[in-house]
Design an enzyme around this catalytic site. Sequence first.
Site, mmCIF file in Angstrom:
data_model
loop_
_atom_site.group_PDB
_atom_site.id
_atom_site.type_symbol
_atom_site.label_atom_id
_atom_site.label_comp_id
_atom_site.label_asym_id
_atom_site.label_seq_id
_atom_site.Cartn_x
_atom_site.Cartn_y
_atom_site.Cartn_z
ATOM 1 N N SER A 96 0.929 -1.312 0.651
ATOM 2 C CA SER A 96 0.059 -0.170 0.018
ATOM 3 C C SER A 96 0.999 1.596 0.052
ATOM 4 O O SER A 96 2.058 1.084 0.329
ATOM 5 C CB SER A 96 -0.815 0.099 0.903
ATOM 6 O OG SER A 96 -1.224 -1.248 1.488
ATOM 7 N N GLN A 97 0.336 2.096 -0.231
ATOM 8 C CA GLN A 97 0.752 3.741 0.220
ATOM 9 C C GLN A 97 1.257 3.910 0.629
ATOM 10 O O GLN A 97 0.330 4.080 2.165
ATOM 11 C CB GLN A 97 -0.387 4.549 -1.015
ATOM 12 C CG GLN A 97 0.406 6.236 -0.818
ATOM 13 C CD GLN A 97 -0.654 7.293 -1.397
ATOM 14 O OE1 GLN A 97 -2.108 6.172 -1.333
ATOM 15 N NE2 GLN A 97 -0.552 8.445 -1.826
#
Length: 246
Positions: A96-97
């Site tokens: 994920s970011q």
Amino acid sequence: MQIMTRSCVFCLVLIVMLLSLPAVARDKYAAARQGMLESIEAHVKETSLYLDKEALNPSVMKVMGRVPRHEFVPSAQKRFAYENRPLPIGHGQTISQPYIVALMTDLLKVTADSRVLEVGTGSGYQAAILAELVDSVYTIEIIKPLAEQARERLQRLAYNNVHVRTGDGYYGWTEHMPFDVIIVTAAASHVPPPLIEQLKPGGRMVIPVGSRFMTQELLLISKQQDGKLVTRQILPVMFVPLTGGH
Ligand code: SAH
């Protein structure tokens, strides 16, 4: 002989100098990691209306600045490791970011004695971030090679309080329930009832809910002492889908 002695002394001085350099200066990713923190801070400010705050908990930012994200991505992605975006980790999945990892961690409001369940181990990065803050992390990954890689990586990096299992996280991990917090890092069409059941009264769950391959809504679900659920919509997000047979 004299030349030898002089060069030995020189080497010794050099070694002592290197050892006395701060750890940060020896970490070639330190500057990039600092840049990532600044990018997260800026993103939090931009989305402050959604989040109802201007900054995340300093303890969360501290661990974001400590965990080596470059260790959690494939070699070809290492040079992008500290960019504030998701990256491919193989098998069609992503890490994920960083902004999302920090935000979800912040929303969980963990304490040192929290017992955490994560659904969707992926690279193990989110589990490592949580492991720096809590007592124990139980994490489930449905893709076996990813689970094995993450287990090996977390062991190598000495995250001994993370327990990785291969399986369908929709059903939770009954042997270790109840959990103080639950984090789901794949998009579900609905909140899995087994996870609600395995959440302690007073506990919190963060989960992206919505349709596959479109944006979902990040939900923060609090379970009251009487078992009632209070749900707050945080902001639109985009996650890979929660798969499995449910
Ligand atoms: N938290 C991860 C990123 C997760 S990507 C990290 O920090 O890197 C979402 C992950 O959820 C993928 O690895 C995917 O295989 C896994 N997943 C999808 N459905 C699942 C399910 N039912 N149970 C467990 N894991 C699942």
